[in-house]
Design a protein around this motif. Structure first.
Motif, PDB file in Angstrom:
ATOM      1  N   THR A  10      71.222  57.632  26.877  1.00 28.62           N
ATOM      2  CA  THR A  10      72.260  56.878  27.578  1.00 28.62           C
ATOM      3  C   THR A  10      71.763  56.540  28.974  1.00 28.62           C
ATOM      4  O   THR A  10      71.275  57.413  29.701  1.00 28.62           O
ATOM      5  N   ASN A  11      71.847  55.275  29.334  1.00 28.20           N
ATOM      6  CA  ASN A  11      71.300  54.792  30.604  1.00 28.20           C
ATOM      7  C   ASN A  11      72.423  54.670  31.627  1.00 28.20           C
ATOM      8  O   ASN A  11      73.037  53.625  31.791  1.00 28.20           O
ATOM      9  N   ILE A  12      72.704  55.772  32.333  1.00 28.15           N
ATOM     10  CA  ILE A  12      73.751  55.750  33.350  1.00 28.15           C
ATOM     11  C   ILE A  12      73.241  55.166  34.661  1.00 28.15           C
ATOM     12  O   ILE A  12      74.032  54.847  35.552  1.00 28.15           O
ATOM     13  N   GLY A  13      71.932  54.983  34.764  1.00 24.93           N
ATOM     14  CA  GLY A  13      71.351  54.424  35.978  1.00 24.93           C
ATOM     15  C   GLY A  13      71.785  52.998  36.252  1.00 24.93           C
ATOM     16  O   GLY A  13      71.829  52.560  37.408  1.00 24.93           O
ATOM     17  N   VAL A  14      72.123  52.243  35.190  1.00 27.66           N
ATOM     18  CA  VAL A  14      72.537  50.853  35.388  1.00 27.66           C
ATOM     19  C   VAL A  14      73.856  50.771  36.156  1.00 27.66           C
ATOM     20  O   VAL A  14      74.201  49.713  36.681  1.00 27.66           O
ATOM     21  N   PHE A  15      74.601  51.885  36.232  1.00 28.44           N
ATOM     22  CA  PHE A  15      75.853  51.920  36.983  1.00 28.44           C
ATOM     23  C   PHE A  15      75.668  52.561  38.358  1.00 28.44           C
ATOM     24  O   PHE A  15      76.645  52.855  39.058  1.00 28.44           O
ATOM     25  N   GLY A  16      74.403  52.808  38.734  1.00 29.02           N
ATOM     26  CA  GLY A  16      74.125  53.404  40.034  1.00 29.02           C
ATOM     27  C   GLY A  16      74.327  54.903  40.083  1.00 29.02           C
ATOM     28  O   GLY A  16      74.437  55.489  41.161  1.00 29.02           O
ATOM     29  N   ILE A  17      74.359  55.562  38.910  1.00 35.10           N
ATOM     30  CA  ILE A  17      74.590  57.004  38.822  1.00 35.10           C
ATOM     31  C   ILE A  17      73.244  57.726  38.724  1.00 35.10           C
ATOM     32  O   ILE A  17      72.338  57.290  38.003  1.00 35.10           O
ATOM     33  N   ASP A  18      73.132  58.850  39.421  1.00 33.89           N
ATOM     34  CA  ASP A  18      71.866  59.587  39.440  1.00 33.89           C
ATOM     35  C   ASP A  18      71.739  60.576  38.290  1.00 33.89           C
ATOM     36  O   ASP A  18      70.660  60.723  37.710  1.00 33.89           O
ATOM     37  N   GLY A  27      76.396  65.218  15.271  1.00 32.44           N
ATOM     38  CA  GLY A  27      75.341  65.314  14.270  1.00 32.44           C
ATOM     39  C   GLY A  27      73.941  65.273  14.842  1.00 32.44           C
ATOM     40  O   GLY A  27      72.964  65.353  14.088  1.00 32.44           O
ATOM     41  N   GLU A  28      73.805  65.171  16.163  1.00 30.47           N
ATOM     42  CA  GLU A  28      72.486  65.120  16.792  1.00 30.47           C
ATOM     43  C   GLU A  28      72.271  66.359  17.660  1.00 30.47           C
ATOM     44  O   GLU A  28      73.221  66.958  18.156  1.00 30.47           O
ATOM     45  N   ALA A  29      71.004  66.704  17.885  1.00 27.24           N
ATOM     46  CA  ALA A  29      70.670  67.918  18.631  1.00 27.24           C
ATOM     47  C   ALA A  29      70.522  67.675  20.117  1.00 27.24           C
ATOM     48  O   ALA A  29      70.599  68.623  20.908  1.00 27.24           O
ATOM     49  N   ALA A  30      70.289  66.427  20.540  1.00 28.50           N
ATOM     50  CA  ALA A  30      70.023  66.185  21.956  1.00 28.50           C
ATOM     51  C   ALA A  30      70.391  64.766  22.359  1.00 28.50           C
ATOM     52  O   ALA A  30      70.416  63.847  21.537  1.00 28.50           O
ATOM     53  N   ILE A  31      70.676  64.600  23.655  1.00 30.31           N
ATOM     54  CA  ILE A  31      70.893  63.288  24.254  1.00 30.31           C
ATOM     55  C   ILE A  31      70.326  63.326  25.669  1.00 30.31           C
ATOM     56  O   ILE A  31      70.510  64.302  26.395  1.00 30.31           O
ATOM     57  N   LEU A  32      69.624  62.271  26.052  1.00 31.02           N
ATOM     58  CA  LEU A  32      68.994  62.190  27.370  1.00 31.02           C
ATOM     59  C   LEU A  32      69.666  61.099  28.188  1.00 31.02           C
ATOM     60  O   LEU A  32      69.786  59.958  27.733  1.00 31.02           O
ATOM     61  N   ALA A  33      70.104  61.441  29.395  1.00 23.75           N
ATOM     62  CA  ALA A  33      70.688  60.465  30.314  1.00 23.75           C
ATOM     63  C   ALA A  33      69.645  60.072  31.352  1.00 23.75           C
ATOM     64  O   ALA A  33      68.981  60.934  31.940  1.00 23.75           O
ATOM     65  N   ILE A  34      69.505  58.747  31.571  1.00 22.20           N
ATOM     66  CA  ILE A  34      68.561  58.214  32.542  1.00 22.20           C
ATOM     67  C   ILE A  34      69.325  57.841  33.803  1.00 22.20           C
ATOM     68  O   ILE A  34      70.252  57.029  33.762  1.00 22.20           O
ATOM     69  N   GLY A  35      68.923  58.422  34.931  1.00 24.14           N
ATOM     70  CA  GLY A  35      69.574  58.113  36.191  1.00 24.14           C
ATOM     71  C   GLY A  35      68.991  56.876  36.857  1.00 24.14           C
ATOM     72  O   GLY A  35      68.003  56.292  36.398  1.00 24.14           O
ATOM     73  N   SER A  36      69.620  56.483  37.941  1.00 22.07           N
ATOM     74  CA  SER A  36      69.186  55.307  38.696  1.00 22.07           C
ATOM     75  C   SER A  36      67.834  55.557  39.361  1.00 22.07           C
ATOM     76  O   SER A  36      67.543  56.678  39.805  1.00 22.07           O
ATOM     77  N   VAL A  37      67.004  54.531  39.419  1.00 28.60           N
ATOM     78  CA  VAL A  37      65.721  54.613  40.128  1.00 28.60           C
ATOM     79  C   VAL A  37      65.990  54.267  41.591  1.00 28.60           C
ATOM     80  O   VAL A  37      66.454  53.168  41.903  1.00 28.60           O
ATOM     81  N   ARG A  38      65.702  55.219  42.481  1.00 27.92           N
ATOM     82  CA  ARG A  38      65.981  55.018  43.908  1.00 27.92           C
ATOM     83  C   ARG A  38      64.708  55.207  44.732  1.00 27.92           C
ATOM     84  O   ARG A  38      63.877  56.052  44.414  1.00 27.92           O
ATOM     85  N   ARG A  39      64.624  54.434  45.797  1.00 29.56           N
ATOM     86  CA  ARG A  39      63.531  54.591  46.762  1.00 29.56           C
ATOM     87  C   ARG A  39      63.966  55.643  47.787  1.00 29.56           C
ATOM     88  O   ARG A  39      64.985  55.486  48.469  1.00 29.56           O
ATOM     89  N   ARG A  40      63.188  56.726  47.877  1.00 31.05           N
ATOM     90  CA  ARG A  40      63.562  57.803  48.795  1.00 31.05           C
ATOM     91  C   ARG A  40      62.314  58.556  49.264  1.00 31.05           C
ATOM     92  O   ARG A  40      61.255  58.471  48.625  1.00 31.05           O
ATOM     93  N   PRO A  41      62.422  59.301  50.350  1.00 27.88           N
ATOM     94  CA  PRO A  41      61.282  60.100  50.818  1.00 27.88           C
ATOM     95  C   PRO A  41      60.905  61.156  49.780  1.00 27.88           C
ATOM     96  O   PRO A  41      61.788  61.845  49.230  1.00 27.88           O
ATOM     97  N   TRP A  42      59.624  61.273  49.515  1.00 26.86           N
ATOM     98  CA  TRP A  42      59.156  62.191  48.465  1.00 26.86           C
ATOM     99  C   TRP A  42      57.751  62.674  48.824  1.00 26.86           C
ATOM    100  O   TRP A  42      56.968  61.922  49.402  1.00 26.86           O
ATOM    101  N   GLU A  43      57.458  63.897  48.464  1.00 24.27           N
ATOM    102  CA  GLU A  43      56.108  64.417  48.717  1.00 24.27           C
ATOM    103  C   GLU A  43      55.117  63.755  47.786  1.00 24.27           C
ATOM    104  O   GLU A  43      55.307  63.740  46.568  1.00 24.27           O
ATOM    105  N   HIS A  44      54.048  63.185  48.368  1.00 21.89           N
ATOM    106  CA  HIS A  44      53.032  62.508  47.561  1.00 21.89           C
ATOM    107  C   HIS A  44      51.677  62.626  48.252  1.00 21.89           C
ATOM    108  O   HIS A  44      51.542  62.266  49.433  1.00 21.89           O
ATOM    109  N   ALA A  45      50.712  63.133  47.516  1.00 20.32           N
ATOM    110  CA  ALA A  45      49.332  63.266  48.013  1.00 20.32           C
ATOM    111  C   ALA A  45      49.293  64.030  49.329  1.00 20.32           C
ATOM    112  O   ALA A  45      48.571  63.666  50.266  1.00 20.32           O
ATOM    113  N   GLY A  46      50.080  65.094  49.415  1.00 19.28           N
ATOM    114  CA  GLY A  46      50.049  65.945  50.592  1.00 19.28           C
ATOM    115  C   GLY A  46      50.819  65.416  51.785  1.00 19.28           C
ATOM    116  O   GLY A  46      50.748  65.995  52.874  1.00 19.28           O
ATOM    117  N   ALA A  47      51.578  64.327  51.599  1.00 19.57           N
ATOM    118  CA  ALA A  47      52.346  63.763  52.704  1.00 19.57           C
ATOM    119  C   ALA A  47      53.689  63.264  52.181  1.00 19.57           C
ATOM    120  O   ALA A  47      53.915  63.200  50.972  1.00 19.57           O
TER     121      ALA A  47
END
Length: 446
Positions: free
Chosen positions: A365-373, A382-402
């Motif tokens: 289920t793609n909840i990211g299209v509604f701006g949900i994280d 009847g199913e064992a699992a469901i995966l929810a996809i959150g919104s893709v956001r630009r934010r500060p993140w640790e990358h390559a030691g910075a």
């Protein structure tokens, strides 16, 4: 001439009722065999009903908006045939009358003589079309009631007649459901309820005309919404849900999407984060098969699927549906992308086939299209699992030691703890996250 009834068919999956959405024909119209005559909404999808006969529309028994039980007559046809009720022109004369079926469970029953089996009189239905069913020798016509003399009254008992007067019901407009057309207390109650609904509708119209806004709005629970509610309640209180979350840097995947969009091979295809997540899920299932299984309570067995019918939750004007892509695990990225696009278009138009709504093995289920994280998705029954996809956001993140501004997404995985242990669920989610963080790891997993 011959009259035949068409009863609401069983449209599959054991569904017991459908709502008449639209009639595509009117009384007096000539129709051909298999011509679409109506659209009905089941608990899962909108279905077109083809005509089982070539003939003339005689009666439309149900109005649009009416929820009808399977087996209820919804339309009658006048067919060409001999005067004694012999077979119409589109039915073979060498044996019992039959016709080529286009749907399961419809049509008049045929007796040993090849004629329609005798039917009871049609009960009064407060939503039925104003036109009445054709009168046959077995079905005496209702008498009019223009005076209070016993000879002129419709067949009913004194207490029922008093109840009709108290509730303002006109017996002359009714055909009873009791023996030999006797009007019963239940018939009066049904008619009175219909009159009350008409009065409420009239009051609503008056309010709308005055420009005032009603203090509350009530919507009948039916169709897709009714089915979804029932399925979610059953799932939530049957399967022990566990939900895990994983937030990942998907910058590399977003760059890959842009590269694919500009390539000749994917020209004209709509590529989204869902496309890559779907592929990641299919690869991760190969390494964690317990998430592609089902708990069979009746037989006390765990059913392991060796194929993947990938369900994609789709928001439609009529509610949530989860159509699935059959054998998605056999598809390459290009084929999977095309299947996802087709699934979305079909779902939005309300034309998803019944077969596409059943047999799923795991869902996204793609909840990211509604701006949900993130969220805690409920398992598709009847199913064992469901995966929810959150919104893709630009934010500060640790990358390559910075610290850098990166594209970040949260994945939410719910699974049935009867089928999936915490370790298995965590490994699956970790594999999906690893692929989305760095698609190059795919070559180490396949």
């Amino acid at each position: 001439m011959t009259t035949r009834e068409f009863r609401l068919p069983d449209l599959g999956e054991g569904l017991t009722e459908s709502e008449i959405l639209h009639w595509k024909v009117a009384v007096g119209d000539a129709v051909e065999l298999n011509q679409v005559i109506a659209e009905v909404e089941t608990a899962k999808a909108v279905v077109e009903l083809p005509s089982p006969y070539a003939g003339i529309i005689a009666v439309l028994h149900e109005q649009p908006g009416t929820v009808v039980q399977v087996g209820t007559p919804i339309v009658s046809f006048t067919l060409p045939g001999d005067s004694d009720g012999g077979p119409p022109s589109d039915i073979a004369n060498d044996g019992p009358a039959k016709r080529i079926p286009t749907l399961v469970g419809y049509g008049a029953e045929i007796d040993s003589a090849g004629r329609p089996a005798r039917k009871p009189r049609k009960a009064f239905h407060p939503h039925s079309n104003a036109q009445t069913a054709p009168i046959t020798p077995e079905t005496p016509a209702p008498t009019s009631w223009s005076s209070d003399s016993p000879a002129d009254r419709p067949r009913s008992t004194p207490p029922v007649r008093k109840l009709a007067r108290d509730l303002g019901v006109d017996l002359a407009s009714m055909v009873g459901t009791g023996p030999q057309g006797l009007i019963t207390r239940a018939d009066i109650d049904a008619a009175a309820g219909y009159a009350a609904r008409q009065a409420a509708d009239s009051q609503t119209a008056d309010i709308e005309a005055s420009g005032e806004k009603e203090r509350e709005t009530r919507t009948p629970i039916k169709g897709v919404r009714k089915h979804t509610a029932s399925a979610m309640v059953s799932s939530a209180f049957t399967a022990p849900h566990v939900t895990e979350f994983l937030t990942i840097d998907v910058t590399t995947s977003m760059e890959l999407l842009e590269t694919l969009k500009s390539s000749r091979e994917f020209a004209g295809y709509k590529l989204t984060p869902l496309t890559l997540v779907a592929k990641a899920v299919l690869v991760a299932l190969g390494r964690n098969p317990s998430l592609n299984s089902r708990w069979d309570e009746a037989r006390q067995e765990i059913v392991q699927f060796n194929y993947v019918n990938l369900g994609i939750a789709a928001a439609t004007p009529r509610g949530l549906t989860v159509p699935n892509i059959k054998d998605a695990d056999r598809m390459g990225l290009l084929e999977l992308s095309a299947a996802l696009n087709q699934l979305a278009q079909t779902a939005r138009s309300g034309k998803t086939a019944q077969a596409e709504l059943s047999g799923g093995t795991i869902s996204i289920t793609n909840i990211g299209v509604f701006g949900i994280d993130a969220g805690t998705p409920i398992l598709n029954p009847g199913e064992a699992a469901i995966l929810a996809i959150g919104s893709v956001r630009r934010r500060p993140w640790e990358h390559a030691g910075a610290v850098a501004i990166r594209s970040v997404m949260t994945l939410s995985l719910s699974f049935d703890h009867r089928l999936v242990d915490g370790e298995q669920g965590s490994r699956f989610l970790s594999d999906v996250g690893a692929i989305m963080s760095n698609p190059a790891v795919l070559i180490t997993m396949v």
